[in-house]
Design an enzyme around this catalytic site. Structure first.
Site, PDB file in Angstrom:
ATOM      1  N   ASP A 174       0.963  -1.273  -0.021  1.00 55.84           N
ATOM      2  CA  ASP A 174      -0.013   0.185   0.082  1.00 55.84           C
ATOM      3  C   ASP A 174       0.870   1.255  -0.011  1.00 55.84           C
ATOM      4  OD1 ASP A 174      -2.179   1.680   0.170  1.00 55.84           O
ATOM      5  OD2 ASP A 174      -3.025   0.709   2.105  1.00 55.84           O
ATOM      6  N   GLU A 186      -7.931  -0.279   4.811  1.00 57.22           N
ATOM      7  CA  GLU A 186      -6.468  -0.331   4.676  1.00 57.22           C
ATOM      8  C   GLU A 186      -5.931  -1.017   5.915  1.00 57.22           C
ATOM      9  OE1 GLU A 186      -5.537   3.036   1.372  1.00 57.22           O
ATOM     10  OE2 GLU A 186      -5.564   3.450   3.336  1.00 57.22           O
TER      11      GLU A 186
HETATM   12  C1  5RP Z   1      -5.535   6.048   0.769  1.00 56.21           C
HETATM   13  C2  5RP Z   1      -4.052   6.187   1.421  1.00 56.21           C
HETATM   14  C3  5RP Z   1      -3.159   6.340   0.588  1.00 56.21           C
HETATM   15  O1  5RP Z   1      -2.109   5.172   0.471  1.00 56.21           O
HETATM   16  C4  5RP Z   1      -2.176   7.546   0.546  1.00 56.21           C
HETATM   17  O2  5RP Z   1      -3.253   8.590   0.662  1.00 56.21           O
HETATM   18  C5  5RP Z   1      -1.120   7.920  -0.419  1.00 56.21           C
HETATM   19  O3  5RP Z   1      -1.798   7.910  -1.697  1.00 56.21           O
HETATM   20  P1  5RP Z   1      -0.915   8.248  -2.994  1.00 56.21           P
HETATM   21  O4  5RP Z   1      -0.172   6.982  -3.245  1.00 56.21           O
HETATM   22  O5  5RP Z   1      -1.953   8.614  -4.135  1.00 56.21           O
HETATM   23  O6  5RP Z   1       0.029   9.411  -2.529  1.00 56.21           O
HETATM   24  O7  5RP Z   1      -3.895   5.976   2.840  1.00 56.21           O
HETATM   25  O8  5RP Z   1      -6.491   6.076   1.840  1.00 56.21           O
END
Ligand code: 5RP
Length: 261
Positions: free
Chosen positions: A89, A111
């Site tokens: 993630d 998540e």
């Molecule tokens: C979604 C999240 C994402 O992992 C976080 O916002 C990072 O996003 P990005 O890769 O678009 O910068 O926690 O809820």
């Protein structure tokens, strides 16, 4: 798709691509949400389609589920999977102990559940998300719609006794309406500037009635892969304490970019 990926997209892509080194045949994999996680789902889809990798994915949002299916990844629910080998993630911030702020994309609840139900969590990120102290990025807190204004007031009152610089909070909006998560909840973003004791804050926030979950991920992430705009990646492992460097070579003519505009 432009001829050249921007440095930020290159950084996200190479972090995602490097994460494929940790994927093994037969694994059950938690699929994160956000722009960096989208690169990971694309890389995983490529492995499934082109190398016949046999994996199943548990997505952390309806957006990720849709992309994963498009990419040819078999999607199952967490209840079907029960436990996962690996979750990959993105993050909004990570510190030196690999504690995280997540939820910028509004998917923090699924998540956190998915990452916690995994043997290992790998965060993929560009270097801009690395901080000495968490808190510059507003901390998302998921609350149920019933009485959300009272919950917000309680959260702000609670912050006064916490080791944080700012005490303001805002309801996340989607245009004119309150943002609604996949679970039908709202998100309150806490503008804390600096979080002195993230562990304590994470525990205290979850004691407030109406709060479902907060975006602090403490002791959940095992490894971070930091992508750089020149194709380098830095891999940091919190358990071994080791840090290593590598380079991801790729051609922009690869199939993975084919459907991007
Ligand atoms: C979604 C999240 C994402 O992992 C976080 O916002 C990072 O996003 P990005 O890769 O678009 O910068 O926690 O809820």
């Amino acid at each position: 798709m432009s001829d050249t990926l921007s440095p930020i997209d290159t950084a996200k892509f190479v972090a995602a691509k490097k994460a494929m080194d940790y994927v093994e045949d037969g694994m059950k994999i938690g699929l994160g949400t956000g722009s960096t996680a989208e690169w990971m789902v694309r890389c995983l889809g490529e492995l499934v389609r082109e190398e016949g990798l046999n994996i199943v994915g548990v997505p952390t949002s309806s957006r990720t589920a849709e992309l994963a299916r498009q990419q040819g990844i078999r999607v199952i629910s967490l209840d079907e999977a029960k436990w996962l080998d690996l979750t990959i993630d993105g993050a909004d911030e990570f510190d030196g102990e690999l504690n995280l702020i997540k939820g910028g994309g509004g998917a923090l609840l699924q998540e956190k559940i998915v990452a916690t139900a995994s043997d290992q969590m790998i965060v993929i990120s560009d270097v801009s998300k690395q901080v000495d102290t968490l808190g510059a990025f507003p901390l998302p807190v998921e609350v149920i719609p019933f009485g959300w204004q009272t919950t917000k007031a309680l959260v702000e009152e609670t912050l006064v006794a916490m080791e944080v610089l700012g005490h303001q909070s805002t309801l996340r909006m989607n245009g004119e309406a309150a943002y609604v998560t996949d679970e039908g909840n709202h998100i309150i973003d806490l503008h804390l500037q600096r979080i002195g004791n993230a562990r304590q804050l994470a525990l205290v926030l979850n004691q407030i009635p109406g709060v479902v979950e907060n975006g602090l991920f403490i002791d959940i992430c095992d490894k971070v892969i930091i992508g750089h705009g020149d194709g380098r990646v830095t891999i940091r492992d919190i358990i071994s304490g080791e840090e290593s460097e590598d380079r991801v070579e790729f051609e922009e003519s690869e199939n993975i970019f084919a459907d991007l505009d």
